[in-house]
Design a protein around this motif. Sequence first.
Motif, PDB file in Angstrom:
ATOM      1  N   VAL A  84      -1.811   3.096  10.752  1.00  0.00           N
ATOM      2  CA  VAL A  84      -1.010   4.209  10.032  1.00  0.00           C
ATOM      3  C   VAL A  84      -1.734   4.099   8.673  1.00  0.00           C
ATOM      4  O   VAL A  84      -1.525   3.135   7.998  1.00  0.00           O
ATOM      5  N   ILE A  85      -2.324   5.233   8.013  1.00  0.00           N
ATOM      6  CA  ILE A  85      -2.878   5.121   6.650  1.00  0.00           C
ATOM      7  C   ILE A  85      -1.786   5.911   5.838  1.00  0.00           C
ATOM      8  O   ILE A  85      -1.768   7.022   6.099  1.00  0.00           O
ATOM      9  N   ASN A  86      -1.149   5.152   4.953  1.00  0.00           N
ATOM     10  CA  ASN A  86      -0.037   5.907   4.164  1.00  0.00           C
ATOM     11  C   ASN A  86      -0.693   6.065   2.626  1.00  0.00           C
ATOM     12  O   ASN A  86      -1.660   5.146   2.187  1.00  0.00           O
ATOM     13  N   ILE A  87      -0.484   7.346   2.081  1.00  0.00           N
ATOM     14  CA  ILE A  87      -0.844   7.649   0.965  1.00  0.00           C
ATOM     15  C   ILE A  87       0.024   7.241  -0.182  1.00  0.00           C
ATOM     16  O   ILE A  87       1.093   7.238   0.063  1.00  0.00           O
ATOM     17  N   VAL A  88      -0.550   6.486  -1.261  1.00  0.00           N
ATOM     18  CA  VAL A  88       0.390   5.938  -2.329  1.00  0.00           C
ATOM     19  C   VAL A  88       0.327   7.007  -3.538  1.00  0.00           C
ATOM     20  O   VAL A  88      -0.690   7.776  -4.059  1.00  0.00           O
ATOM     21  N   ASN A  89       1.644   7.200  -3.721  1.00  0.00           N
ATOM     22  CA  ASN A  89       1.724   7.985  -5.124  1.00  0.00           C
ATOM     23  C   ASN A  89       2.751   7.153  -6.256  1.00  0.00           C
ATOM     24  O   ASN A  89       2.781   5.995  -6.142  1.00  0.00           O
ATOM     25  N   TYR A  90       2.727   7.733  -7.296  1.00  0.00           N
ATOM     26  CA  TYR A  90       3.199   6.995  -8.409  1.00  0.00           C
ATOM     27  C   TYR A  90       4.328   6.238  -8.251  1.00  0.00           C
ATOM     28  O   TYR A  90       4.478   5.176  -8.991  1.00  0.00           O
ATOM     29  N   ASN A  91       5.320   6.742  -7.476  1.00  0.00           N
ATOM     30  CA  ASN A  91       6.541   6.117  -7.224  1.00  0.00           C
ATOM     31  C   ASN A  91       6.645   4.630  -6.831  1.00  0.00           C
ATOM     32  O   ASN A  91       7.630   4.095  -6.751  1.00  0.00           O
ATOM     33  N   MET A  92       5.727   4.523  -6.126  1.00  0.00           N
ATOM     34  CA  MET A  92       5.449   3.356  -5.250  1.00  0.00           C
ATOM     35  C   MET A  92       4.444   2.293  -5.493  1.00  0.00           C
ATOM     36  O   MET A  92       4.133   1.645  -4.896  1.00  0.00           O
ATOM     37  N   VAL A  93       3.667   2.677  -6.797  1.00  0.00           N
ATOM     38  CA  VAL A  93       2.402   2.142  -6.935  1.00  0.00           C
ATOM     39  C   VAL A  93       2.700   0.601  -7.186  1.00  0.00           C
ATOM     40  O   VAL A  93       2.129  -0.154  -6.712  1.00  0.00           O
ATOM     41  N   GLU A  94       3.831   0.336  -7.755  1.00  0.00           N
ATOM     42  CA  GLU A  94       3.878  -1.179  -8.002  1.00  0.00           C
ATOM     43  C   GLU A  94       4.320  -1.926  -6.642  1.00  0.00           C
ATOM     44  O   GLU A  94       4.106  -3.338  -6.426  1.00  0.00           O
ATOM     45  N   GLN A  95       5.175  -1.284  -5.686  1.00  0.00           N
ATOM     46  CA  GLN A  95       5.488  -1.590  -4.379  1.00  0.00           C
ATOM     47  C   GLN A  95       4.192  -2.012  -3.539  1.00  0.00           C
ATOM     48  O   GLN A  95       3.916  -3.102  -3.052  1.00  0.00           O
ATOM     49  N   MET A  96       3.241  -1.050  -3.747  1.00  0.00           N
ATOM     50  CA  MET A  96       1.868  -1.271  -3.182  1.00  0.00           C
ATOM     51  C   MET A  96       1.099  -2.236  -3.687  1.00  0.00           C
ATOM     52  O   MET A  96       0.652  -3.140  -3.009  1.00  0.00           O
ATOM     53  N   SER A  97       1.024  -2.491  -5.093  1.00  0.00           N
ATOM     54  CA  SER A  97       0.461  -3.620  -5.579  1.00  0.00           C
ATOM     55  C   SER A  97       1.138  -5.038  -5.113  1.00  0.00           C
ATOM     56  O   SER A  97       0.255  -5.875  -4.788  1.00  0.00           O
ATOM     57  N   LEU A  98       2.284  -4.845  -4.959  1.00  0.00           N
ATOM     58  CA  LEU A  98       3.029  -6.367  -4.602  1.00  0.00           C
ATOM     59  C   LEU A  98       2.354  -6.733  -2.964  1.00  0.00           C
ATOM     60  O   LEU A  98       2.430  -7.567  -2.612  1.00  0.00           O
ATOM     61  N   ALA A  99       2.293  -5.583  -2.476  1.00  0.00           N
ATOM     62  CA  ALA A  99       2.039  -5.584  -0.795  1.00  0.00           C
ATOM     63  C   ALA A  99       0.595  -6.332  -0.698  1.00  0.00           C
ATOM     64  O   ALA A  99       0.111  -6.488   0.371  1.00  0.00           O
ATOM     65  N   SER A 100      -0.263  -6.233  -1.914  1.00  0.00           N
ATOM     66  CA  SER A 100      -1.494  -6.606  -1.654  1.00  0.00           C
ATOM     67  C   SER A 100      -1.612  -7.902  -1.935  1.00  0.00           C
ATOM     68  O   SER A 100      -2.631  -8.595  -1.906  1.00  0.00           O
TER      69      SER A 100
END
Length: 298
Positions: A84-100
């Motif tokens: 699943v390719i999820n699109i990242v918006n500003y509200n979740m950018v820090e959580q996305m970064s943590l997931a990396s």
Amino acid sequence: MLTINPKDISTGEFHGYMLGAIAPRPIAFASTIDKAGNVNLSPFSFFNAFGSNPPTIIFSPARRVRDNTIKHTLENVMEVDEVVINIVNYNMVEQMSLASTEYDKGVNEFVKSGLTEAPSSLVKPPRVLEAPAAFECKVKQIISMGDQGGAANLIICEVILAHFNENILDADGKIDPFKLDAVARMGGDWYCRANGDALFEIPKPVRNKGIGVDALPQSVRESVIFTGNNIARLGNVEQLPSAEQAAAYLTENAELKELLTRLKNDPENLIDQIHVLAKQHLEAGNVNEAWMILLQIL
Ligand SMILES: Cc1cc2nc3c(=O)[nH]c(=O)nc-3n(C[C@H](O)[C@H](O)[C@H](O)COP(=O)(O)O)c2cc1C
């Protein structure tokens, strides 16, 4: 111009130049699953859409430059050919970064990042509930570009189901870029937020056939006042306003009439002032008015 042959510098250094220049890049927040059922969630900015029939997405978990190992996401799609390719918006950018973060194999980055797993409809990996859009995909092909650190692994996916949060749609049901509030990756630790002044519109030249910059009068084409963007806007019109329209415009525009009278014996200054005025209209999006003004001296 700094000119670099990729073979003359280290992979890491060239990577820095590539990512600094090929930017902003959208972010695929990819959720995958291994054959034991362990879920993985990681971001990849080597990503884009490549066609819509069939809807095709490609992203690339590259081989690690550090130790030439491959990423868990790649291992997972080789075991279970779904993502699943999820699109990242500003509200979740820090959580996305943590997931990396390079967590150990088997660690679920949904848990680590505090994002919510929502069951997918047609594929096994869950989607990110908080994501403004999510694409359930079948992996069609994996192309490896090499066996050294930094080598791309193109994961070619076909979208079989797409989800869009209603809160990103406008009144016509289309995606509103301001509501989407997407983020993208630049070089280094930089990101870019697609909102506010960062968003602007350009009328599509495919709807009409613009006359082209080559058809502009030399004085306009070579004006030091106009930027490349300005002259492209002027060249994007299908036809110029007629002489009658330009004359009618002048009769309604006292300021322009005054300028033409005041500078009639100072032609160079007049050209510059007319270009400045036309530029203001171009930058306000009034290309027709810009042409009406330019036509007064052509
Ligand atoms: C915004 C962002 C974009 C990234 N893009 C890529 C990419 O395109 N390719 C890649 O190999 N790694 C990329 N990374 C690094 C991976 O997300 C990171 O190596 C991650 O730990 C891989 O997880 P995995 O081993 O669980 O698949 C990116 C990281 C971030 C924060």
